[in-house]
Design an enzyme around this catalytic site. Structure first.
Site, short mmCIF file in Angstrom:
data_model
loop_
_atom_site.label_atom_id
_atom_site.label_comp_id
_atom_site.label_asym_id
_atom_site.label_seq_id
_atom_site.Cartn_x
_atom_site.Cartn_y
_atom_site.Cartn_z
N GLU A 166 2.51 1.77 -3.35
CA GLU A 166 1.51 2.30 -4.29
C GLU A 166 1.41 3.82 -4.19
O GLU A 166 1.38 4.53 -5.19
CB GLU A 166 0.15 1.66 -4.02
CG GLU A 166 -0.97 2.20 -4.88
CD GLU A 166 -2.25 2.48 -4.10
OE1 GLU A 166 -2.74 3.63 -4.17
OE2 GLU A 166 -2.76 1.57 -3.43
N HIS A 167 1.35 4.33 -2.95
CA HIS A 167 1.29 5.78 -2.75
C HIS A 167 2.58 6.46 -3.21
O HIS A 167 2.55 7.50 -3.88
CB HIS A 167 1.07 6.08 -1.27
CG HIS A 167 -0.36 6.06 -0.85
ND1 HIS A 167 -1.01 7.18 -0.37
CD2 HIS A 167 -1.27 5.07 -0.82
CE1 HIS A 167 -2.26 6.87 -0.07
NE2 HIS A 167 -2.45 5.58 -0.33
N HIS B 176 0.83 -1.21 0.00
CA HIS B 176 0.00 0.00 0.00
C HIS B 176 0.87 1.26 0.00
O HIS B 176 0.61 2.22 -0.73
CB HIS B 176 -0.90 -0.05 1.23
CG HIS B 176 -1.94 1.02 1.28
ND1 HIS B 176 -2.75 1.22 2.38
CD2 HIS B 176 -2.32 1.97 0.38
CE1 HIS B 176 -3.57 2.22 2.13
NE2 HIS B 176 -3.33 2.69 0.94
N GLU C 120 4.46 9.59 2.94
CA GLU C 120 3.36 8.74 2.51
C GLU C 120 3.18 7.51 3.40
O GLU C 120 2.07 7.01 3.54
CB GLU C 120 3.58 8.30 1.06
CG GLU C 120 3.57 9.43 0.06
CD GLU C 120 2.23 10.14 -0.01
OE1 GLU C 120 1.20 9.47 0.12
OE2 GLU C 120 2.23 11.38 -0.19
N GLU D 197 -4.46 6.81 7.15
CA GLU D 197 -5.55 6.20 6.37
C GLU D 197 -5.96 4.87 6.99
O GLU D 197 -7.15 4.56 7.12
CB GLU D 197 -5.08 5.99 4.93
CG GLU D 197 -6.14 5.45 4.00
CD GLU D 197 -5.62 5.24 2.58
OE1 GLU D 197 -5.93 4.20 1.98
OE2 GLU D 197 -4.88 6.13 2.08
#
Length: 499
Positions: A67-68, A64, A142, A164
C-alpha cells in the site's frame, strides 16, 4: 447512451436505493471481470476508489508495505511521492489509502471534474504500474532495510512501515485487538496481522513483496466504486481505455481462509507488552468475544452494528451500569471487526487480571436478565433512530463511506447493492420489537453461540524488548560474519537511501 451500452462493461444489476436517494449500478468489466459499483445521485463531491482483496498468509505486513510502496512513483508519475504532491496541489476533499485485515483500498474525492480525472489517473497508474519493479529502494525505504552508516556503527533495521508498526505495537489497545482476532479465528486469514508484526516484517523478501503485488493488484481482483453526479460514460471509458483494457483476465486466487467453528467457548490467557519499568497493577484486559455470523448476511451485519449500543456502549445499555458497579475494571466498551466474520467483543480495560470468570458471569447473567424482562423498547428505538440517521447523514466523506460499506459483502461474492440497503431490515426490526426480535437474536447468536472466546490479556513488562534483544543479537552476529566489501556495500546502500 445508457450505462448498459458503455463499451467494455456489462450491467449485472440496477436498483434505486430509496434510503440513499441513489440509483445503484453494479457492473462487470467484460475482459478482466473487474467489478464496478456506481451510485448515481446529486452529490457534488465525486468519489472514486479502487480496492483489492489482499488476504495475508503471514504477519510480515506485505499488504501494508505494498500500500505504501505503490504510492511512491509509477509509470506516468515519476516523482518520489506522488501522493504527497496530490495532497499539496489537488482540490481533493478526501485522499488516502487503507490496509484492512483482508483488503486494501485507495479512495479519493473532489468537487472538480478535471481534478477528479487527474486523481483517478494517479491512483490507477500507481496500483497497476508502480515503480516498485524497477526501483528496489522503494521497498527498502517504505518497508524495511538494514542500515549501517559506518563500519563501527551498530547494524539496525529501519523503514517507514517497520517504524510505524513498532509504534502500533507499543499501544496496548492495538495489541489486545490483534490478540482478540487471532484467538477467535486461529489458523485463518485473520490469525495474521495485515499491518505487520515488526519482528516479522524483516522476514519479508523483496521477491515475495513483488509476487504479492503481481498476484493481487490485478483488475480481475479489483473492486472499483464511484459515487456522485458525474459523466459516468466518460469516467468508465477512461478507466477502460487507459487501464483495464490493457490486461487479460487472471484468476484472482485471493480466497479467504476461515477457521473451523469451535464446539465450545475457548478460555484464552495472553500477555501484551508494556515497558520494563511500567506498573502492571490493574493493567489487564478481559474480553468476551463472539463471531455473530458473516458480513455477506445483511441481517447479521446490521444487527452487529446496533448491538454495540444496545448491549454496552450507550449510557442506558444493558450491561453498562452492571459492569461499572462491579468495579472490575476502569472502562468498558465494544470492539468490532471489519472483515468476513462479524466479530463482536465486550472489553474491560484496566482490570486486575484475576476476575475473568466474574466478568463473564456479569456479562451473561446481565444479558439473560434483560432477555427475561425484555429489553427496554426506548433503548432499542433510540438506537435504531440514531443508526438510521448515521446511515443517511454520512457527511462530506459520504462517497468514501458508502464504498467501504458496499465492500462488507461485495468483497466476499455478494452484490455491493445488498450491503447498502437497510430500510427493509430496519422496518422488519421495528415491526417485530414486540415479538422478541432483538432478544431472540442475542440468545441465539451470543449466549448460545459456541464460536466464542473468554480472554484475559495481562501486561508483560519488556516482552517487546526481549524480542528486540533477540533480533539485535542476530544482527550483531550477522554483521560480524560480513566481509569488508559487504560492509561497504551496506554503508553505500544506507547512504543512497538517505539521499
Amino acid at each position: 447512451m445508457t450505462i448498459g451500452n458503455i463499451k467494455g462493461y456489462s450491467v449485472v444489476d440496477e436498483v434505486f436505493i430509496e434510503e440513499l436517494n441513489s440509483t445503484g449500478y453494479y457492473l462487470k468489466h467484460d475482459k478482466t471481470k473487474a467489478e464496478v459499483l456506481y451510485l448515481k445521485n446529486e452529490d457534488e463531491i465525486m468519489t472514486f476508489g479502487i480496492g483489492f482483496r489482499t488476504p495475508p498468509e503471514n504477519s510480515t505486513g506485505v499488504a501494508h508495505i505494498v500500500e505504501h510502496c505503490v504510492l511512491s512513483g509509477s509509470r506516468k508519475y515519476k516523482t518520489k511521492e506522488p501522493f504527497m504532491d496530490m495532497l499539496n496541489s489537488s482540490m481533493q476533499t478526501f485522499l488516502n489509502a487503507m490496509t484492512f485485515p483482508d483488503k486494501t483500498i485507495y479512495p479519493v474525492a473532489t468537487r472538480n471534474d478535471k481534478d477528479f480525472f487527474n486523481l483517478m489517473d494517479v491512483y490507477l497508474d500507481a496500483v497497476f504500474y508502480p515503480s516498485i519493479y524497477d526501483v528496489k529502494e522503494i521497498f527498502e525505504q517504505e518497508g524495511w532495510h538494514l542500515e549501517l552508516e559506518g563500519s563501527e556503527d551498530e547494524l539496525k533495521y529501519n523503514g517507514v512501515v517497520y517504524n510505524e508498526m513498532r509504534g502500533a505495537y507499543s499501544d496496548a489497545d492495538g495489541q489486545v485487538h490483534e490478540l482478540l482476532s487471532q484467538n477467535l479465528h486461529p489458523d485463518s486469514t485473520y490469525s495474521h496481522d495485515s499491518g505487520g508484526d515488526p519482528h516479522e516484517i524483516t522476514n519479508l523478501t523483496y521477491e515475495d513483496f513483488l509476487k504479492f503485488h503481481e498476484r493481487f493488484y490485478h483488475p480481475s481482483n479489483s473492486y472499483i466504486f464511484l459515487n456522485g453526479n458525474m459523466d459516468i460514460e466518460k469516467v468508465l471509458n477512461f478507466i477502460n481505455n487507459e487501464y483495464l483494457d490493457n490486461f487479460e483476465y487472471q484468476d484472482p486466487n485471493s480466497q479467504i481462509i476461515m477457521n473451523e467453528n469451535f464446539k465450545e467457548p475457548q478460555l484464552i490467557e495472553e500477555t501484551y507488552s508494556v515497558g520494563k519499568e511500567d506498573s502492571t497493577e490493574n493493567k489487564s484486559y478481559y474480553a468476551y468475544g463472539v463471531d455473530l455470523g458473516l458480513s455477506i448476511n445483511p441481517k447479521d451485519s446490521f444487527m452487529r452494528s446496533i448491538l454495540s449500543d444496545i448491549i454496552i456502549d450507550s449510557d442506558s445499555s444493558i450491561l453498562k451500569d452492571k459492569l461499572l458497579d462491579s468495579n472490575l475494571a476502569e472502562d468498558y466498551y465494544s470492539m468490532n471487526s471489519s472483515s468476513l466474520p462479524l466479530d463482536f467483543f465486550i472489553v474491560a480495560k484496566g482490570a486486575s487480571g484475576d476476575d475473568l470468570e466474574e466478568f463473564v458471569n456479569i456479562v451473561e447473567d446481565g444479558l439473560r436478565e434483560a432477555l427475561k424482562k425484555g429489553i427496554d423498547k426506548d433503548l432499542i428505538e433510540a438506537t435504531l433512530n440514531s443508526y438510521e440517521f448515521s446511515l443517511k447523514e454520512l457527511g462530506i466523506h459520504k462517497g468514501v463511506m458508502l464504498g467501504i460499506g458496499a465492500l462488507r459483502g461485495w468483497l466476499y461474492g455478494n452484490s455491493p447493492l445488498d450491503s447498502l440497503k437497510f430500510k427493509n431490515l430496519l422496518d422488519e426490526i421495528k415491526e417485530n420489537l414486540d415479538n422478541r426480535y432483538i432478544e431472540d437474536y442475542i440468545e441465539k447468536n451470543i449466549l448460545n453461540n459456541p464460536q466464542k472466546i473468554h480472554l484475559v490479556a495481562r501486561p508483560e513488562p519488556g516482552k517487546f524488548l526481549e524480542k528486540d534483544k533477540v533480533a539485535n543479537e542476530k544482527l550483531k552476529e550477522y554483521k560480524e560474519g560480513l566481509k569488508d566489501i559487504e560492509l561497504e556495500a551496506l554503508i553505500e546502500n544506507t547512504k543512497n537511501l538517505f539521499e
